[in-house]
Scaffold this motif. Structure first.
Motif, PDB file in Angstrom:
ATOM      1  N   PRO A  64       0.827  -1.209   0.000  1.00 51.66           N
ATOM      2  CA  PRO A  64       0.000   0.000   0.000  1.00 51.66           C
ATOM      3  C   PRO A  64       0.860   1.257   0.000  1.00 51.66           C
ATOM      4  N   ALA A  65       0.356   2.296  -0.643  1.00 49.18           N
ATOM      5  CA  ALA A  65       1.008   3.596  -0.576  1.00 49.18           C
ATOM      6  C   ALA A  65       0.565   4.277   0.707  1.00 49.18           C
ATOM      7  N   ASN A  66       1.506   4.758   1.472  1.00 52.78           N
ATOM      8  CA  ASN A  66       1.135   5.414   2.734  1.00 52.78           C
ATOM      9  C   ASN A  66       1.951   6.667   2.976  1.00 52.78           C
ATOM     10  N   LEU A  67       2.296   7.361   1.880  1.00 47.94           N
ATOM     11  CA  LEU A  67       2.975   8.640   2.015  1.00 47.94           C
ATOM     12  C   LEU A  67       1.917   9.715   2.210  1.00 47.94           C
ATOM     13  N   GLY A  68       1.888  10.329   3.381  1.00 42.97           N
ATOM     14  CA  GLY A  68       0.855  11.303   3.673  1.00 42.97           C
ATOM     15  C   GLY A  68      -0.502  10.649   3.617  1.00 42.97           C
ATOM     16  N   LEU A  69      -1.412  11.267   2.863  1.00 40.83           N
ATOM     17  CA  LEU A  69      -2.746  10.684   2.673  1.00 40.83           C
ATOM     18  C   LEU A  69      -2.847   9.962   1.341  1.00 40.83           C
ATOM     19  N   ASN A  70      -1.722   9.643   0.745  1.00 44.18           N
ATOM     20  CA  ASN A  70      -1.703   9.020  -0.576  1.00 44.18           C
ATOM     21  C   ASN A  70      -1.989   7.525  -0.461  1.00 44.18           C
ATOM     22  N   VAL A  71      -3.177   7.196   0.025  1.00 48.99           N
ATOM     23  CA  VAL A  71      -3.596   5.807   0.184  1.00 48.99           C
ATOM     24  C   VAL A  71      -4.590   5.495  -0.926  1.00 48.99           C
ATOM     25  N   GLY A  72      -4.249   4.550  -1.763  1.00 45.58           N
ATOM     26  CA  GLY A  72      -5.049   4.297  -2.955  1.00 45.58           C
ATOM     27  C   GLY A  72      -6.085   3.210  -2.785  1.00 45.58           C
ATOM     28  N   GLY A  73      -6.664   2.827  -3.935  1.00 39.51           N
ATOM     29  CA  GLY A  73      -7.755   1.853  -3.939  1.00 39.51           C
ATOM     30  C   GLY A  73      -7.462   0.637  -4.775  1.00 39.51           C
ATOM     31  N   ASP A  74      -6.218   0.193  -4.834  1.00 41.07           N
ATOM     32  CA  ASP A  74      -5.890  -1.026  -5.580  1.00 41.07           C
ATOM     33  C   ASP A  74      -6.442  -2.248  -4.861  1.00 41.07           C
ATOM     34  N   TRP A  75      -6.832  -3.250  -5.646  1.00 40.61           N
ATOM     35  CA  TRP A  75      -7.273  -4.499  -5.044  1.00 40.61           C
ATOM     36  C   TRP A  75      -6.929  -5.673  -5.945  1.00 40.61           C
ATOM     37  N   TYR A  76      -6.959  -6.847  -5.352  1.00 33.83           N
ATOM     38  CA  TYR A  76      -6.879  -8.107  -6.086  1.00 33.83           C
ATOM     39  C   TYR A  76      -7.881  -9.051  -5.450  1.00 33.83           C
TER      40      TYR A  76
END
Length: 276
Positions: A64-76
């Motif tokens: 997961p991206a966790n730089l600041g609020l840069n949390v995305g919505g990728d899934w598998y």
């Protein structure tokens, strides 16, 4: 006559600095809480177990991206369909915040629910597209859905605006899956998604991924896909386990300079079939 005492400018400055520091600390705590919430949403919505079948090899890696609020919505996702075949999906919801993480859960849950009605990849994406539009969300999602029959190696896929998958065979052939695809989910009503049919060969692999794996400031998507093609080709020829290939692909994602999620789903098969 006594002189009037002037305000202590040093003390006033320190007081202001202390107030600003306290405000910054509170904002950082709120931001950290939001990131932790988004990450918890991501972890809770991703599958804990992968389906099993004779000769089937599945492996996933997710960063997961966790730089600041840069949390995305990728899934598998990977699950057994009502007819015994295996459904496989990977995708990315637009945005990098808590809303994107929550929308990711909606799309993934919608795919699973609708797969109980139809396992055809094209029809499934079309129905999920209509569902996402009916929810009134302003977010859209890219996605690839595959239906695999482990007994025969028959593989059907449909793609909604997502980056293409990568394939490799045990005899040294490899490349990017070339299919027509359609627009992302949640943009346009009444869309049809073409289905591409392949056959997964004995010892062959298919690698599904999100753009955070292959695209960033340091790497174009074309070069990133070429890198995964090389890794998949080496792994297939050498007979490496699916989890070893997944680990190598996600390791390579560290060099793209991205601030996005990165997800990899590797599918391998031992059994009858001819090359992809």
């Amino acid at each position: 006559m006594p002189r009037e005492r002037l305000p202590d400018d040093g003390d006033e400055l320190l007081a202001r600095l202390g107030s600003l520091t306290a405000q910054a600390r509170r904002r950082a705590q709120v931001q950290r809480s939001q990131v932790e919430l988004a990450l918890a949403l991501q972890r809770g919505m991703l599958p804990r177990d992968l389906p099993t079948a004779p000769g089937l090899h599945l492996a996933v890696r997710y960063t997961p991206a966790n730089l600041g609020l840069n949390v995305g919505g990728d899934w598998y996702d990977a699950f057994t369909l009502p007819d015994g075949r295996i459904g496989l999906s990977i995708g990315d919801v637009q945005g990098h915040n808590i809303e994107a993480a929550a929308a990711m859960g909606q799309v993934r849950a919608g795919l699973r629910a609708l797969a109980s009605v139809t396992g055809d990849p094209g029809e499934l994406l079309a129905r999920t597209n209509d569902l996402l539009l009916s929810l009134g969300s302003e977010l859209f999602a890219t996605c690839t859905f595959l239906r695999l029959d482990p007994a025969t190696g028959s593989l059907e896929s449909a793609r909604a605006g997502h980056i293409p998958s990568v394939w490799a065979t045990a005899d040294g052939k490899s490349g990017v899956v070339h299919d027509e695809g359609g627009p992302p989910l949640g943009i346009e009503r009444g869309v049809e998604y073409p289905v591409t049919r392949h056959r997964l060969s004995t010892g062959g692999v298919v690698v599904l991924l999100t753009d955070g794996v292959v695209e960033g400031p340091e790497l174009t998507v074309e070069d990133g896909l070429d890198q995964v093609v090389r890794l998949a080709g080496i792994a297939a020829v050498a007979g490496l386990e699916a989890r070893a290939l997944a680990a190598a692909v996600i390791k390579g994602a560290e060099g793209v300079g991205h601030e996005d999620d990165a997800a990899v789903l590797v599918v391998g098969l031992d059994g009858p079939g001819t090359p992809l």
